[in-house]
Motif scaffolding. Structure first.
Motif, PDB file in Angstrom:
ATOM      1  N   THR A  42       0.829  -1.211   0.000  1.00 32.66           N
ATOM      2  CA  THR A  42       0.000   0.000   0.000  1.00 32.66           C
ATOM      3  C   THR A  42       0.865   1.263   0.000  1.00 32.66           C
ATOM      4  OG1 THR A  42      -1.710  -1.192   1.215  1.00 32.66           O
ATOM      5  CG2 THR A  42      -1.832   1.218   1.234  1.00 32.66           C
ATOM      6  N   TYR A  43       1.932   1.252   0.801  1.00 36.29           N
ATOM      7  CA  TYR A  43       2.841   2.409   0.870  1.00 36.29           C
ATOM      8  C   TYR A  43       3.548   2.626  -0.460  1.00 36.29           C
ATOM      9  CZ  TYR A  43       6.747   5.352   2.242  1.00 36.29           C
ATOM     10  OH  TYR A  43       7.671   6.358   2.307  1.00 36.29           O
ATOM     11  N   THR A  44       3.949   1.473  -1.047  1.00 36.53           N
ATOM     12  CA  THR A  44       4.654   1.594  -2.338  1.00 36.53           C
ATOM     13  C   THR A  44       3.727   2.121  -3.413  1.00 36.53           C
ATOM     14  OG1 THR A  44       6.078  -0.263  -1.728  1.00 36.53           O
ATOM     15  CG2 THR A  44       5.985   0.331  -4.046  1.00 36.53           C
ATOM     16  N   ALA A  45       2.471   1.648  -3.427  1.00 37.28           N
ATOM     17  CA  ALA A  45       1.521   2.140  -4.429  1.00 37.28           C
ATOM     18  C   ALA A  45       1.258   3.631  -4.235  1.00 37.28           C
ATOM     19  CB  ALA A  45       0.232   1.346  -4.341  1.00 37.28           C
ATOM     20  N   THR A  46       1.145   4.041  -2.967  1.00 34.78           N
ATOM     21  CA  THR A  46       0.920   5.471  -2.699  1.00 34.78           C
ATOM     22  C   THR A  46       2.090   6.323  -3.192  1.00 34.78           C
ATOM     23  OG1 THR A  46      -0.384   4.884  -0.749  1.00 34.78           O
ATOM     24  CG2 THR A  46       0.407   7.145  -0.900  1.00 34.78           C
ATOM     25  N   GLN A  47       3.322   5.877  -2.901  1.00 39.98           N
ATOM     26  CA  GLN A  47       4.516   6.614  -3.355  1.00 39.98           C
ATOM     27  C   GLN A  47       4.601   6.636  -4.868  1.00 39.98           C
ATOM     28  OE1 GLN A  47       6.703   8.320  -1.461  1.00 39.98           O
ATOM     29  NE2 GLN A  47       5.392   7.873   0.309  1.00 39.98           N
ATOM     30  N   ASN A  48       4.240   5.518  -5.509  1.00 37.10           N
ATOM     31  CA  ASN A  48       4.294   5.450  -6.974  1.00 37.10           C
ATOM     32  C   ASN A  48       3.290   6.402  -7.595  1.00 37.10           C
ATOM     33  OD1 ASN A  48       4.958   4.614  -9.537  1.00 37.10           O
ATOM     34  ND2 ASN A  48       3.647   2.824  -9.510  1.00 37.10           N
ATOM     35  N   SER A  49       2.089   6.457  -7.003  1.00 39.45           N
ATOM     36  CA  SER A  49       1.058   7.353  -7.517  1.00 39.45           C
ATOM     37  C   SER A  49       1.501   8.817  -7.371  1.00 39.45           C
ATOM     38  CB  SER A  49      -0.255   7.123  -6.785  1.00 39.45           C
ATOM     39  OG  SER A  49      -1.247   8.027  -7.225  1.00 39.45           O
ATOM     40  N   ALA A  50       2.080   9.131  -6.207  1.00 37.13           N
ATOM     41  CA  ALA A  50       2.557  10.511  -6.000  1.00 37.13           C
ATOM     42  C   ALA A  50       3.679  10.850  -6.972  1.00 37.13           C
ATOM     43  CB  ALA A  50       3.019  10.685  -4.556  1.00 37.13           C
ATOM     44  N   ALA A  51       4.600   9.903  -7.184  1.00 38.95           N
ATOM     45  CA  ALA A  51       5.705  10.145  -8.129  1.00 38.95           C
ATOM     46  C   ALA A  51       5.187  10.330  -9.553  1.00 38.95           C
ATOM     47  CB  ALA A  51       6.689   8.984  -8.059  1.00 38.95           C
ATOM     48  N   GLN A  52       4.127   9.551  -9.903  1.00 41.63           N
ATOM     49  CA  GLN A  52       3.565   9.670 -11.247  1.00 41.63           C
ATOM     50  C   GLN A  52       2.936  11.046 -11.454  1.00 41.63           C
ATOM     51  OE1 GLN A  52       4.033   7.279 -13.487  1.00 41.63           O
ATOM     52  NE2 GLN A  52       3.146   8.619 -15.069  1.00 41.63           N
ATOM     53  N   ARG A  53       2.206  11.530 -10.410  1.00 42.35           N
ATOM     54  CA  ARG A  53       1.626  12.857 -10.524  1.00 42.35           C
ATOM     55  C   ARG A  53       2.710  13.930 -10.665  1.00 42.35           C
ATOM     56  NH1 ARG A  53      -1.633  10.787  -6.351  1.00 42.35           N
ATOM     57  NH2 ARG A  53      -0.445  11.986  -4.825  1.00 42.35           N
ATOM     58  N   ILE A  54       3.778  13.776  -9.884  1.00 40.15           N
ATOM     59  CA  ILE A  54       4.892  14.750  -9.992  1.00 40.15           C
ATOM     60  C   ILE A  54       5.523  14.694 -11.382  1.00 40.15           C
ATOM     61  CG2 ILE A  54       7.189  15.309  -9.112  1.00 40.15           C
ATOM     62  CD1 ILE A  54       6.239  14.340  -6.371  1.00 40.15           C
ATOM     63  N   LEU A  55       5.699  13.476 -11.917  1.00 43.22           N
ATOM     64  CA  LEU A  55       6.291  13.323 -13.249  1.00 43.22           C
ATOM     65  C   LEU A  55       5.426  13.979 -14.311  1.00 43.22           C
ATOM     66  CD1 LEU A  55       8.493  12.135 -15.031  1.00 43.22           C
ATOM     67  CD2 LEU A  55       7.188   9.992 -15.106  1.00 43.22           C
ATOM     68  N   ASN A  56       4.092  13.789 -14.171  1.00 42.14           N
ATOM     69  CA  ASN A  56       3.194  14.428 -15.155  1.00 42.14           C
ATOM     70  C   ASN A  56       3.323  15.946 -15.117  1.00 42.14           C
ATOM     71  OD1 ASN A  56       2.265  11.902 -15.947  1.00 42.14           O
ATOM     72  ND2 ASN A  56       0.552  11.905 -14.480  1.00 42.14           N
ATOM     73  N   ARG A  57       3.365  16.504 -13.892  1.00 40.26           N
ATOM     74  CA  ARG A  57       3.526  17.961 -13.797  1.00 40.26           C
ATOM     75  C   ARG A  57       4.858  18.423 -14.381  1.00 40.26           C
ATOM     76  NH1 ARG A  57       0.310  20.712 -10.241  1.00 40.26           N
ATOM     77  NH2 ARG A  57       1.402  22.499 -11.164  1.00 40.26           N
ATOM     78  N   ILE A  58       5.914  17.631 -14.133  1.00 47.97           N
ATOM     79  CA  ILE A  58       7.234  17.990 -14.680  1.00 47.97           C
ATOM     80  C   ILE A  58       7.217  17.933 -16.200  1.00 47.97           C
ATOM     81  CG2 ILE A  58       9.634  17.227 -14.842  1.00 47.97           C
ATOM     82  CD1 ILE A  58       9.474  16.431 -11.909  1.00 47.97           C
ATOM     83  N   GLU A  92       5.554  21.047 -17.462  1.00 44.78           N
ATOM     84  CA  GLU A  92       6.457  22.194 -17.383  1.00 44.78           C
ATOM     85  C   GLU A  92       7.575  22.109 -18.424  1.00 44.78           C
ATOM     86  OE1 GLU A  92       6.117  24.889 -15.655  1.00 44.78           O
ATOM     87  OE2 GLU A  92       4.263  24.176 -14.735  1.00 44.78           O
ATOM     88  N   ARG A  93       8.035  20.872 -18.656  1.00 46.61           N
ATOM     89  CA  ARG A  93       9.096  20.671 -19.664  1.00 46.61           C
ATOM     90  C   ARG A  93       8.589  21.047 -21.051  1.00 46.61           C
ATOM     91  NH1 ARG A  93      10.108  16.308 -22.890  1.00 46.61           N
ATOM     92  NH2 ARG A  93      12.262  16.108 -23.704  1.00 46.61           N
ATOM     93  N   ALA A  94       7.326  20.585 -21.372  1.00 47.38           N
ATOM     94  CA  ALA A  94       6.767  20.928 -22.673  1.00 47.38           C
ATOM     95  C   ALA A  94       6.596  22.434 -22.810  1.00 47.38           C
ATOM     96  CB  ALA A  94       5.436  20.207 -22.865  1.00 47.38           C
ATOM     97  N   ARG A  95       6.109  23.084 -21.716  1.00 52.41           N
ATOM     98  CA  ARG A  95       5.945  24.529 -21.738  1.00 52.41           C
ATOM     99  C   ARG A  95       7.293  25.238 -21.921  1.00 52.41           C
ATOM    100  NH1 ARG A  95       3.875  24.911 -17.237  1.00 52.41           N
ATOM    101  NH2 ARG A  95       1.724  24.538 -17.866  1.00 52.41           N
ATOM    102  N   LEU A  96       8.323  24.716 -21.235  1.00 52.44           N
ATOM    103  CA  LEU A  96       9.667  25.307 -21.361  1.00 52.44           C
ATOM    104  C   LEU A  96      10.231  25.139 -22.769  1.00 52.44           C
ATOM    105  CD1 LEU A  96      12.042  26.678 -19.937  1.00 52.44           C
ATOM    106  CD2 LEU A  96      12.879  24.412 -19.298  1.00 52.44           C
TER     107      LEU A  96
END
Length: 496
Positions: A82-98, A101-105
């Motif tokens: 459960t902890y790993t899935a939560t961390q993976n989901s959070a990392a995926q959301r951060i990656l999408n935002r990055i 921003e990368r596309a915008r840059l």
């Protein structure tokens, strides 16, 4: 180990006799732990050491730890997943935002590249093109100036009548001085900032060789010929070179001869090399007019050499001595006239030399203080100023002498002693006649020196101030010393 069991965790079903806290502490040392195991299984005083038991204990501990870890991970697998899935989901959301921003840059960079970098490259290309165009324009202006100078130079030479089948002595000396200025203008362009690049252009090379250098050589030849042929006859003759039909030279004839000689020395002065020092123009005090000094020194040396040879031959044939001494005195009179002319000719402004700033003046009042005061008497004291030099001072400085006639007689005397010695060494009738007539030779040589050292009247035509001044100088001047030197060089050997 001193203690092998620890307190048990209520939630842990496995054996917990291993001291987990000690093994996981920050100050745990594997060396100390191994030493404790060896000391617990062996007697320190026993010479033999048994490492089998400590090794078995270590392997057993590792197996227990592995079992303990397996039990903990099995019991907490769901929480870990459960902890790993939560961390993976959070990392995926951060990656999408990055990524967003990368596309915008990237889009901003592309827009910036189009608006700035492309324009900058175009601006650099335009700058290089403009610089090259400016260099071409600057060189084109330099070439145009050289072409104009060459056209002007050829026109002046044609008007001056230099070469081209014209009769010798009919050249327009004033036009040749102007042509000399054109040559100096060409030198200034060639030795300037763009001179190296201009010298590589074929047109400039052609004009330099066929127009300026050739014309400069002809102008120098004219000026050297005027100096070389200077004599009293040039002052007594008209501009055409023929002797005046009147009893004496007219004012116009004398002035024309002076003007020709002045133009000749000006040409030699201006065309003398004046190289730049570290790109800067040479100062007037450091400038040495090589062409002028060579021509004047050559003239004096020719007069001395010809006079020495003529007198040396005449001393062996005394009947011809009177005529030879007259010719020698005439040469010295020409040198006296040359000295007078050079004293009255000042160096012209040389465009290849630095302009000297005029000396400042300071005002001193009666109290010894500098400044202006209407209530005090003022005395204007000029600062140290070197009087303007003339061509005579340049020549006298180069020859290290006080006057040209003195230099002529003393140089001539130094060469006559050897010629008299040669006559006496050969002996015969010439030597005996020379000894017997030494009193006559002494008198004639003395009269030759005194006669040759007098300033000819033809030099003073049309100049009353110079006439009165020179008349007084002729009464005061004493040439007995030069006469004694000349007489001694000839007669001193005859009494032996």
């Amino acid at each position: 180990m001193a203690t092998t069991t620890t307190r048990a965790d209520p939630s842990n079903a496995t054996s917990t006799y291993i001291n987990i806290d000690s093994l996981t502490s920050d100050d745990f040392s594997p060396y100390t732990h191994a030493n404790n195991l060896v000391l617990a299984a062996n007697n320190p005083s026993d010479p033999t050491i048994d490492l089998t038991t400590p090794l078995s204990r270590v392997l057993f501990d590792l197996q227990e730890i592995d079992s303990h870890i397996h039990t903990l991970t099995s019991r907490s697998a769901l929480d870990i997943l459960t902890y790993t899935a939560t961390q993976n989901s959070a990392a995926q959301r951060i990656l999408n935002r990055i990524e967003e921003e990368r596309a915008r840059l990237l889009a901003s960079y592309e827009r910036l590249e189009k608006e700035v970098l492309v324009r900058h490259r175009n601006a650099v290309i335009a700058k290089i093109t403009a610089q090259r165009s400016w260099e071409v324009l600057r060189l084109g202006r330099g070439v145009q100036r050289i072409v104009n100078l060459a056209r002007q130079f050829e026109t002046i030479l044609a008007e001056a009548g230099l070469g081209g089948g014209t009769r010798v002595g009919r050249e327009d000396h004033g036009a040749l001085v102007r042509a000399t200025r054109s040559v100096l203008g060409f030198r200034d362009v060639i030795t300037g900032k763009d001179g190296g690049e201009l010298a590589r252009i074929n047109l400039v090379k052609t004009l330099r060789g066929r127009v300026f250098e050739d014309g400069e050589a002809r102008i120098l030849d004219f000026a050297r010929r005027i100096v070389r042929e200077f004599s009293m006859s040039t002052l007594s003759s008209g501009p055409g070179g023929g002797v005046s039909t009147t009893s004496g030279p007219t004012y116009r004839e004398v002035e024309d001869s002076r003007a020709r000689f002045t133009s000749a020395v000006h040409i030699l002065y201006l065309l003398s090399p004046a190289p730049r020092i570290d790109g800067e123009k040479m100062t007037k005090k450091d400038f040495e007019p090589e062409y002028l000094l060579r021509a004047l020194q050559g003239y004096l040396q020719t007069a001395i050499t010809s006079s020495s040879a003529s007198i040396g031959r005449a001393l062996g044939q005394l009947p011809t001595l009177d005529r030879v001494l007259l010719e020698t005195s005439a040469r010295c009179q020409s040198i006296v006239a040359l000295e007078v002319l050079l004293r009255g000719i000042s160096p012209p402004d040389h465009p290849s030399l630095q302009l000297e700033a005029p000396d400042d003046k300071r005002t001193i009042n009666d109290g010894g203080e500098e400044g202006l005061d209407e209530d005090r008497d003022e005395i204007t004291v000029p600062s140290t100023h070197v009087p303007p030099d003339n061509f005579l001072s340049l020549l006298l400085g180069a020859l290290d002498t006080a006057s040209l006639p003195s230099y002529f007689w003393r140089s001539l005397a130094s060469s006559l002693s050897l010629r008299v010695q040669e006559i006496l060494t050969r002996g015969g009738v010439s030597a005996r006649t020379l000894r017997s007539q030494r009193d006559t030779v002494r008198q004639e040589v003395r009269e030759c020196v005194l006669r040759g050292s007098k300033l000819p009247k033809v030099v003073l035509v049309g100049d009353p101030k110079a006439t009165s001044t020179t008349r007084d100088e002729q009464q005061v001047d004493n040439w007995d010393r030069e006469a004694a030197v000349m007489v001694g060089s000839v007669v001193s050997l005859l009494g032996r």
